[in-house]
Scaffold this active site. Structure first.
Site, PDB file in Angstrom:
ATOM      1  CB  ILE A   1      -0.993   0.044   1.206  1.00  0.00           C
ATOM      2  CG1 ILE A   1      -2.151   0.957   0.965  1.00  0.00           C
ATOM      3  CG2 ILE A   1      -0.374   0.327   2.658  1.00  0.00           C
ATOM      4  CD1 ILE A   1      -3.402   0.641   1.963  1.00  0.00           C
TER       5      ILE A   1
ATOM      6  CG  ASN B   1      11.920  -5.648   7.701  1.00  0.00           C
ATOM      7  OD1 ASN B   1      13.033  -5.715   7.224  1.00  0.00           O
ATOM      8  ND2 ASN B   1      11.010  -5.055   6.946  1.00  0.00           N
TER       9      ASN B   1
ATOM     10  CB  SER C   1       4.736  -2.319  10.856  1.00  0.00           C
ATOM     11  OG  SER C   1       4.692  -2.458   9.627  1.00  0.00           O
TER      12      SER C   1
ATOM     13  CG  HIS D   1       5.336  -9.091   5.568  1.00  0.00           C
ATOM     14  ND1 HIS D   1       5.018  -9.093   6.770  1.00  0.00           N
ATOM     15  CD2 HIS D   1       6.096  -8.066   5.111  1.00  0.00           C
ATOM     16  CE1 HIS D   1       5.454  -7.937   7.437  1.00  0.00           C
ATOM     17  NE2 HIS D   1       6.072  -7.253   6.519  1.00  0.00           N
TER      18      HIS D   1
ATOM     19  CG  HIS E   1       9.149  -5.996   2.296  1.00  0.00           C
ATOM     20  ND1 HIS E   1       8.363  -4.884   2.253  1.00  0.00           N
ATOM     21  CD2 HIS E   1       9.217  -6.393   3.775  1.00  0.00           C
ATOM     22  CE1 HIS E   1       7.830  -4.383   3.549  1.00  0.00           C
ATOM     23  NE2 HIS E   1       8.364  -5.676   4.375  1.00  0.00           N
TER      24      HIS E   1
END
Ligand code: 5GP
Ligand code: ZN
Length: 114
Positions: free
Chosen positions: A31, A87, A95, A100, A102
């Site tokens: 997003i 991460n 966060s 996930h 990236h």
């Protein structure tokens, strides 16, 4: 995990623009993209962080990377290059606590990261 944002995307409760999906993995456009191509690749199964991975998840993690390879290749970045990063924890900037990858491509990415 009804309170997990990415589980809600998997369930279709929150819309996302999909880049790829199969029986165990989905990928959708970030997003808040940090590169011309910025896709998040996640397991359908909820796993909060890398610290929560089990040996039985090894094949699933491999599938995340194979999805990244396919998305990057289909978008034309196989030769120019791309970055795939996951991460773990607050110091690394995680966060959303559903693992996930990236996938970032389409610009020069500096190293080391900030
Ligand atoms: P993290 O900081 O956990 O490594 O990455 C979380 C990523 O999720 C961020 O890049 C952020 O922009 C993205 N993100 C957060 N909320 C949403 C959302 O509702 N939809 C999509 N597509 N991406 C999101
Ligand atoms: Zn989740």
């Amino acid at each position: 995990m009804s309170n997990c944002l990415f589980c809600r995307i998997v369930a279709g409760e929150i819309p996302a623009k999909l880049a790829y999906q199969d029986e165990s993995v989905i990928a959708f456009y970030d997003i808040n993209p940090q590169a011309p191509l910025h896709v998040l690749i996640i397991p359908r199964k909820h796993i909060a962080t890398i610290n929560d991975l089990q040996p039985a998840d090894a094949e699933l993690v491999g599938k995340l990377y194979l999805a990244a390879q396919k998305i990057a290749g289909d978008a034309g970045y196989a030769d120019e290059g791309y970055r795939v990063v996951m991460n773990c924890g607050e110091d690394a900037g995680q966060s959303v606590f559903h693992i996930h990858l990236h996938l970032l491509a389409g610009r020069h990415l500096s190293w080391p990261p900030g």
